[in-house]
Design an enzyme around this catalytic site. Sequence first.
Site, PDB file in Angstrom:
ATOM      1  N   THR A  23      12.624   0.985  -7.198  1.00  0.00           N
ATOM      2  CA  THR A  23      11.484   2.208  -6.796  1.00  0.00           C
ATOM      3  C   THR A  23      11.240   2.040  -5.156  1.00  0.00           C
ATOM      4  O   THR A  23      11.339   0.864  -4.476  1.00  0.00           O
ATOM      5  CB  THR A  23      10.157   2.084  -7.506  1.00  0.00           C
ATOM      6  OG1 THR A  23       9.414   3.287  -7.308  1.00  0.00           O
ATOM      7  CG2 THR A  23       9.212   0.988  -7.250  1.00  0.00           C
ATOM      8  N   CYS A  29       0.578   2.563  -3.399  1.00  0.00           N
ATOM      9  CA  CYS A  29       1.118   2.187  -4.903  1.00  0.00           C
ATOM     10  C   CYS A  29       1.732   1.015  -5.167  1.00  0.00           C
ATOM     11  O   CYS A  29       1.883   0.088  -4.477  1.00  0.00           O
ATOM     12  CB  CYS A  29       2.447   3.293  -4.994  1.00  0.00           C
ATOM     13  SG  CYS A  29       2.051   4.746  -4.714  1.00  0.00           S
ATOM     14  N   HIS A  46       5.820   3.167 -11.092  1.00  0.00           N
ATOM     15  CA  HIS A  46       5.362   3.597  -9.817  1.00  0.00           C
ATOM     16  C   HIS A  46       4.303   3.968  -9.937  1.00  0.00           C
ATOM     17  O   HIS A  46       3.785   5.225 -10.022  1.00  0.00           O
ATOM     18  CB  HIS A  46       6.544   4.374  -9.253  1.00  0.00           C
ATOM     19  CG  HIS A  46       6.113   4.773  -7.734  1.00  0.00           C
ATOM     20  ND1 HIS A  46       7.285   4.429  -6.990  1.00  0.00           N
ATOM     21  CD2 HIS A  46       4.952   4.859  -6.945  1.00  0.00           C
ATOM     22  CE1 HIS A  46       6.568   4.659  -5.626  1.00  0.00           C
ATOM     23  NE2 HIS A  46       5.439   5.001  -5.752  1.00  0.00           N
TER      24      HIS A  46
END
Length: 163
Positions: A23, A29, A46
Site C-alpha cells: 500500500t 492512514c 489501508h
Amino acid sequence: MENAYHVGMADLVVVSAPAKLITLGLGSCIGLVIFDSVAKIAGMAHIMLPDSHGSKGGEKVGKFADTAVPAVVDEMIKKGASKTRMKAKIAGGAQMFALPGTPTDFLAVGSRNIKETTAILAKLGIPLVSSDTGGNKGRTVEFSTTTWMLAIKTLGKKEMSEI
C-alpha cells in the site's frame, strides 16, 4: 515468486502465500497487516479514519478502523486462517497537518487512527507484534508472506526498515 497485490485507500485484500501486499502513500492512514504464518494467509487494509460513526453508509469497509479490522479477520478465517494464530503489524498514523489556532485533536487523525486500530486488535485478542507509527512523514509499506516482514519506506529516508 510472490504475486504483488496493491491495496488502495479504504481497501482491504486477503491473500494466500506466496504473495506480497503493498500500500502506497500512508500519511495519517494506517497500513494494517494481520497474518497467520501457519495457514500462510495474510490480509492488509489501508485505513483512512478511526471509526464509521456518522458516516453516510455505503463507504468501503476498509475505510474505517472499526469496520476494517473485523473484516480482515473474517476474510482470513474464510480462507482457513485461525484467529488464535493471528498476529498484526501496523505502520502509518503520521501527523501530516498542523494549522495554527486549530484544536490539535481535530487534525490528529493519525494518532486517533493508531489508537482505534490498536484498541480493536486488543478487543479481538490479536497481538500487535510490531509497529512503525506517528511522526510527520508519509510511508509506503510492503508485506511479504515469504518472510512475514513488513518493509517500510519512509519519505526522506534512503533505506527501508523492516518490522
